[in-house]
Design a protein around this motif. Structure first.
Motif, PDB file in Angstrom:
ATOM      1  N   ASN A  48       0.985  -1.264   0.038  1.00 50.90           N
ATOM      2  CA  ASN A  48      -0.109  -0.137   0.163  1.00 50.90           C
ATOM      3  C   ASN A  48       0.633   1.199   0.040  1.00 50.90           C
ATOM      4  O   ASN A  48       1.775   1.327   0.814  1.00 50.90           O
TER       5      ASN A  48
ATOM      6  N   TYR B 285      -0.092   4.243   0.747  1.00 43.99           N
ATOM      7  CA  TYR B 285      -0.423   5.340   1.637  1.00 43.99           C
ATOM      8  C   TYR B 285       0.386   5.034   2.893  1.00 43.99           C
ATOM      9  O   TYR B 285       0.690   6.226   3.506  1.00 43.99           O
TER      10      TYR B 285
ATOM     11  N   LEU C 244       1.571   5.009  -9.161  1.00 41.33           N
ATOM     12  CA  LEU C 244       0.281   5.388  -9.188  1.00 41.33           C
ATOM     13  C   LEU C 244      -0.312   4.825 -10.691  1.00 41.33           C
ATOM     14  O   LEU C 244       0.131   5.144 -11.552  1.00 41.33           O
TER      15      LEU C 244
ATOM     16  N   ASN D 273      -3.638   4.441 -12.515  1.00 36.86           N
ATOM     17  CA  ASN D 273      -5.229   4.814 -12.926  1.00 36.86           C
ATOM     18  C   ASN D 273      -6.003   3.917 -13.230  1.00 36.86           C
ATOM     19  O   ASN D 273      -5.469   2.668 -13.941  1.00 36.86           O
TER      20      ASN D 273
ATOM     21  N   LYS E 103      -4.265  -3.134 -10.446  1.00 38.08           N
ATOM     22  CA  LYS E 103      -5.006  -2.747  -9.432  1.00 38.08           C
ATOM     23  C   LYS E 103      -5.034  -1.144  -9.373  1.00 38.08           C
ATOM     24  O   LYS E 103      -3.931  -0.808  -9.262  1.00 38.08           O
ATOM     25  N   ASN E 104      -6.063  -0.484  -9.225  1.00 34.99           N
ATOM     26  CA  ASN E 104      -6.043   1.017  -9.249  1.00 34.99           C
ATOM     27  C   ASN E 104      -5.568   1.394  -7.931  1.00 34.99           C
ATOM     28  O   ASN E 104      -5.924   0.916  -6.921  1.00 34.99           O
ATOM     29  N   GLY E 105      -4.889   2.623  -7.965  1.00 29.77           N
ATOM     30  CA  GLY E 105      -4.569   3.072  -6.532  1.00 29.77           C
ATOM     31  C   GLY E 105      -2.997   3.369  -6.563  1.00 29.77           C
ATOM     32  O   GLY E 105      -2.380   3.522  -7.543  1.00 29.77           O
TER      33      GLY E 105
END
Length: 285
Positions: free
Chosen positions: A11, A13, A54, A56, A75-77
């Motif tokens: 992840n 973030y 990143l 999209n 996978k998006n994110g």
């Protein structure tokens, strides 16, 4: 054989939070202690930045580590990967390709102008990235080659005077030709991991040097067909007229007068201009 491997990295973030915390700690240490050696900590912290990825919607990132394929992120994110990874972006969106008008020969050798409209998308990112040099250029070249092959398999139109009995022609069999083109493109583009969503003929016409001659030929064919129907109907009407005259005994005609009457009726019925009646005020002899 496909070697695509879909992965979901760490992840991004969480790593972003750790990165900001580390930067804040270094800034705080520099301001509170005044020791410039804390500035060296920026080197490993900034080393984390290239690892952020990143992705999209309807896009993907192909990851390589020193030339070795490690996987594809679909996978998006926001994610974080090994900073040493090389990242290659490949779109998964549907794309339109309108080919140029090509001058090719049909099955009869007549030059025709033809183009195709293709809707495609990347289905296998590994094949698109590594099986071909440039998958977008590969789509263009293979589409042109498929259109040339397709045009040589079918005649532009079916002319009776050439003794052809073709069920499929480029002009009239739109669905059949589109299906054949789609099948040909699927076979050609599968090596690059490309999925063909739709393909159809976008433009079709005779080449300029024979367009006028072919137009006259089509017009002549239509005129001949119309004349055939007119003559067929005129013969039926003449036969009916002679039968009715004989049945109702309106007038008795010998063979010579029947021949004259048939000739006059055929001229009137088959003429492309209105007949001018002539009144006979004398006798028939």
């Amino acid at each position: 054989m496909s070697n695509e491997k879909t992965i979901v990295p760490m992840n991004g973030y969480i790593m972003l939070l750790l990165f900001l915390t580390a930067v804040g700690f270094i800034i705080y240490a520099l301001s509170s202690t005044g020791n410039p050696e804390y500035a060296l900590l920026f080197i490993p912290v900034l080393f984390l930045l290239p690892g952020f990825v990143l992705v999209n919607p309807n896009t993907s990132k192909v990851l390589l580590l020193f030339g070795k394929y490690k996987g594809t992120v679909k996978k998006n994110g926001l994610f974080w990967v090994n900073p040493f990874y090389t990242k290659k972006k490949i779109s998964l969106r549907a794309s339109n390709f309108d080919s140029e008008r090509l001058k090719v020969n049909d099955k009869l050798g007549n030059p025709v102008m033809i183009s195709t409209i293709l809707v495609w998308r990347v289905l296998d990112t590994y094949k698109a990235a590594f099986e071909v040099d440039n998958y977008e250029n590969f789509v263009r070249v293979q589409t042109d080659a498929a259109v040339r092959k397709l045009a040589s398999m079918y005649p532009y139109d079916n002319f009776a005077d050439e003794g052809l009995d073709e069920d499929i022609t480029l002009r009239s069999s739109v669905n059949e030709v589109s299906e054949a083109l789609e099948k040909e493109l699927e076979e050609r583009l599968s090596i690059a991991g490309i999925e063909v969503l739709e393909s159809r003929i976008g433009y079709l016409a005779y080449a300029q040097e024979i367009a006028n001659a072919m137009l006259k030929r089509q017009q002549a064919t239509a005129i001949i067909a119309a004349r055939h129907k007119i003559v067929e109907g005129a013969v039926s009407m003449v036969e009916m007229a002679l039968d009715e005259l004989s049945k109702k005994e309106i007038v008795e005609l010998d063979e010579e007068r029947k021949a004259t009457m048939v000739s006059n009726l055929m001229v009137i019925l088959c003429s492309d201009k209105d007949a001018t009646p002539v009144l006979n005020t004398g006798t028939l002899t």
